[in-house]
Design a protein around this motif. Sequence first.
Motif, short mmCIF file in Angstrom:
data_model
loop_
_atom_site.label_atom_id
_atom_site.label_comp_id
_atom_site.label_asym_id
_atom_site.label_seq_id
_atom_site.Cartn_x
_atom_site.Cartn_y
_atom_site.Cartn_z
N MET A 66 -13.56 49.59 32.66
CA MET A 66 -15.00 49.52 32.38
C MET A 66 -15.24 49.59 30.87
O MET A 66 -14.71 50.47 30.21
CB MET A 66 -15.70 50.68 33.06
N SER A 95 -18.00 49.39 27.42
CA SER A 95 -19.38 49.58 27.00
C SER A 95 -19.54 49.02 25.60
O SER A 95 -18.69 49.21 24.75
CB SER A 95 -19.71 51.07 27.01
N GLN A 106 -23.61 54.36 35.13
CA GLN A 106 -22.26 53.92 35.45
C GLN A 106 -22.27 53.00 36.68
O GLN A 106 -23.18 53.04 37.49
CB GLN A 106 -21.33 55.09 35.66
N GLU A 158 -19.75 51.64 39.87
CA GLU A 158 -18.51 51.82 40.63
C GLU A 158 -18.38 50.65 41.60
O GLU A 158 -19.32 50.31 42.31
CB GLU A 158 -18.57 53.12 41.43
N GLN A 186 -25.27 54.17 39.19
CA GLN A 186 -25.92 55.47 38.99
C GLN A 186 -26.67 55.42 37.66
O GLN A 186 -26.06 55.20 36.61
CB GLN A 186 -24.85 56.58 38.95
N VAL A 211 -22.95 48.29 29.98
CA VAL A 211 -21.75 48.79 30.67
C VAL A 211 -21.27 47.68 31.59
O VAL A 211 -22.04 47.17 32.41
CB VAL A 211 -22.05 50.06 31.48
N ALA A 268 -18.40 46.35 34.42
CA ALA A 268 -17.31 46.65 35.35
C ALA A 268 -16.69 45.31 35.73
O ALA A 268 -17.36 44.45 36.31
CB ALA A 268 -17.84 47.36 36.58
#
Lengths: 326, 104
Positions: free
Chosen positions: A1, A3, B2, B4, B21, B96, B98
């Motif tokens: 992940m 940022s 975040q 997931e 979240q 962010v 993922a």
Amino acid sequence: MASRVRSTVQLVWTFLFALPFLGVGVGMAYTGLRLVLGGQGTGVMALVFGLVFGGAGLRTLVQTFSEFRSAEALAAKGTPPILGAGPEPPAHVDYRLAGHDRTAREAYAAELGHPAGALAVLPTRRGQTLAWALGVTESLRSDVVFSAVWTGFTLPMFVLVAASRQSVAGTVFVGLFVLVGLFIGFRAFRRWLARQRLPRVEIDAEPAFLGSPVRVQIVQEGPAKVTRIRARAFCKEHVTFMEGTDKRTESADVLELPLFDEVGVVIGRGERWTQSLDLQLPGGPPSFAAEHNRVEWGIRVDADLDGWPDYDETFVFRAVPRPGGS
Amino acid sequence: MQVELERCQLRPGEVVRGRVQLDAEGARTELSVLWETQGKGTTDLGVIHHRELGAGEHPFEVALPRLPLTYVGTLIKVRWLVRLRRIATIGDDQVVDAEFEVAW
């Protein structure tokens, strides 16, 4: 992940740059309009300049505000929702769909390009022997237009300078500009001429399935004396990017598969020289087409023709995973 | 904030699932499922799902298209991402990512 953050400094600078344009433009246009309404013709120039300046400022401001939206929000605008993966096409996908003028393979290709446009749309052209005729995708139009516009501007200047007989150096200097336009036009004409002798390139399936064989046929019509003719299948990456104010392109070979290399082929009038072969495609990568990045599959054919401009052209097709995986 | 993901390796046409979240109230936050090119060329972006979220926990599931696949080439990389972007009124957005792989 991961940022990371996005800078807004450029956004602020653009905003500060646009405001004076808008202010000066509106002021000039207002003054010009008052003069025109007061019966003074000189106000027309101020009105026109004001509208141009103000318009430029307004456009930049609108652009600046639109950039306050995220790149994802802009890209998502107009993206249709995914309608669901739908049933997998059967292994034999070239049957014609009931009530449609297209095969299941074509429908599958259309679905692959949905929704974010990662697969190029190629014009559908039925082949004479095999199912699909491939065409060259590179257009000569930009060269022809550039040559016409360039020569259209420089030639009258050259005529004026030459007719004045004031400066030989000046005449030669402007003449060089004319030659550039003529050279580009001549090169485009030569390439167009070479394309009149292009072979017919056909494949039995478009899009082709990665990991599967595809039948390729290349037909050169006579009369032609071919000193050498070569063909190879290729996969290439193409990217475009900005360097300062210049738009650059760069390519890299992913793979190249030789198809044939023949010398001394003489084809009589009304005759055809045909090469048919099976090309086994590897498992990847699939074709990919976005605005600045492409992974392109194709067949490149180049030939030295006796008494005719040589050609070196690429015929693009799409290679995608088989239904159910590759 | 975040993200997931339930799985990080998916096949084309499958559904990417996960949860987000978000702790801060007030700031506008966007959730996107997208592919993005990286490399020498100007970045291209294909967004297949995009929505704004409020504070709290948000499960999501998005059906993937069959193309493009994750790709690592010489000049081009194609990455699949779930991206959260908190829009900053002044200053820089917070992003962010993922990453997940789409391959056969």
